[in-house]
Scaffold this active site. Structure first.
Site, PDB file in Angstrom:
ATOM      1  CE1 TYR A  69       4.318  48.847  -3.841  1.00 42.36           C
ATOM      2  CE2 TYR A  69       3.291  50.271  -2.216  1.00 42.36           C
ATOM      3  CZ  TYR A  69       4.027  50.111  -3.364  1.00 42.36           C
ATOM      4  OH  TYR A  69       4.493  51.198  -4.040  1.00 42.36           O
ATOM      5  CG  HIS A  72      10.340  54.417   1.415  1.00 42.48           C
ATOM      6  ND1 HIS A  72      10.824  53.301   0.746  1.00 42.48           N
ATOM      7  CD2 HIS A  72       9.569  55.077   0.521  1.00 42.48           C
ATOM      8  CE1 HIS A  72      10.367  53.297  -0.501  1.00 42.48           C
ATOM      9  NE2 HIS A  72       9.593  54.372  -0.658  1.00 42.48           N
ATOM     10  CD  GLU A 126       6.141  53.360  -1.664  1.00 38.26           C
ATOM     11  OE1 GLU A 126       6.849  54.220  -2.208  1.00 38.26           O
ATOM     12  OE2 GLU A 126       4.948  53.173  -1.964  1.00 38.26           O
ATOM     13  CD  GLU A 186       2.184  62.833  -8.525  1.00 38.19           C
ATOM     14  OE1 GLU A 186       1.445  62.097  -9.215  1.00 38.19           O
ATOM     15  OE2 GLU A 186       2.851  62.415  -7.554  1.00 38.19           O
ATOM     16  CD  GLU A 218       8.111  52.420  -5.037  1.00 41.26           C
ATOM     17  OE1 GLU A 218       8.399  52.552  -3.823  1.00 41.26           O
ATOM     18  OE2 GLU A 218       8.003  53.386  -5.800  1.00 41.26           O
ATOM     19  CG  HIS A 247      12.369  54.363  -5.108  1.00 41.82           C
ATOM     20  ND1 HIS A 247      12.176  55.708  -4.938  1.00 41.82           N
ATOM     21  CD2 HIS A 247      11.375  53.750  -4.438  1.00 41.82           C
ATOM     22  CE1 HIS A 247      11.091  55.901  -4.198  1.00 41.82           C
ATOM     23  NE2 HIS A 247      10.593  54.722  -3.878  1.00 41.82           N
TER      24      HIS A 247
END
Length: 179
Positions: A109, A37, A121, A92, A119, A30
């Site tokens: 997006y 990705h 992805e 998480e 981002e 990033h």
């Protein structure tokens, strides 16, 4: 997940059709020129129909401190997305999930945060059910809330700057959810 595993975590790079074309270390992926990705987003619901939203830890590289969907992540090379969802839910949020279902299989997006990090992805979106409250990993989540989906939609419309861009984009496409 051990610290050494986090340092070695790989992200799957994909082409415009979503086919894997290689891998790269997550720690380096990033930046201002983030390659396309594979990722995923998951919305966790409780038996009352409330959705779990989380506030990203302040130390996160992208969108620190903003509210977002329950959790997101990247599948490892040769890991199925459902397995990645299970792994990240436990890491998480300390949650075990039931009824994990893809709802937006083709979501994609690109967004740029205030620091210039991109981002980029292909990010299928999933819904899942959890029966208990999360026990957040403080390196990932600073706080959480169970909210009514309609309240979430109104909040994102009224205060878009307080939420991750992918949450706002996904809510626009999720039918039968947060209406």
């Amino acid at each position: 997940m051990a610290q050494i595993e986090l340092l070695a975590e790989q992200v799957v790079l994909v082409d415009e059709t979503g086919s894997a074309i290689g891998t790269a270390p997550k720690s380096t992926i990033h930046g201002p020129d983030t390659p396309l990705h594979l990722a995923f987003s998951c919305y966790v619901l409780n038996p009352l129909g409330q959705v779990l939203i989380t506030r990203r830890a302040l130390a996160k590289k992208t969108w620190p401190g903003v509210w977002t969907n329950s959790f997101c992540g990247h599948p490892l090379p040769h890991e199925s997305i459902p397995d990645a969802i299970d792994r990240r839910a436990r890491f998480e949020l300390g949650l075990d999930l039931d009824d994990v279902t893809v709802t937006l299989p083709d979501f994609r997006y690109r967004a740029v945060d205030s620091s210039g990090i991109v981002e980029n992805e292909i990010c299928p979106v999933y819904l899942a059910i959890a029966s208990g409250d999360p026990i957040p990993n403080p390196d990932e989540v600073v706080e959480f809330a169970w909210v009514d989906p309609a309240t979430l939609r109104r909040s994102v419309l009224d205060l878009p700057w307080a939420f991750s861009p992918w949450l706002g984009l996904q809510l626009k496409e999720l039918t039968g959810f947060a209406t």
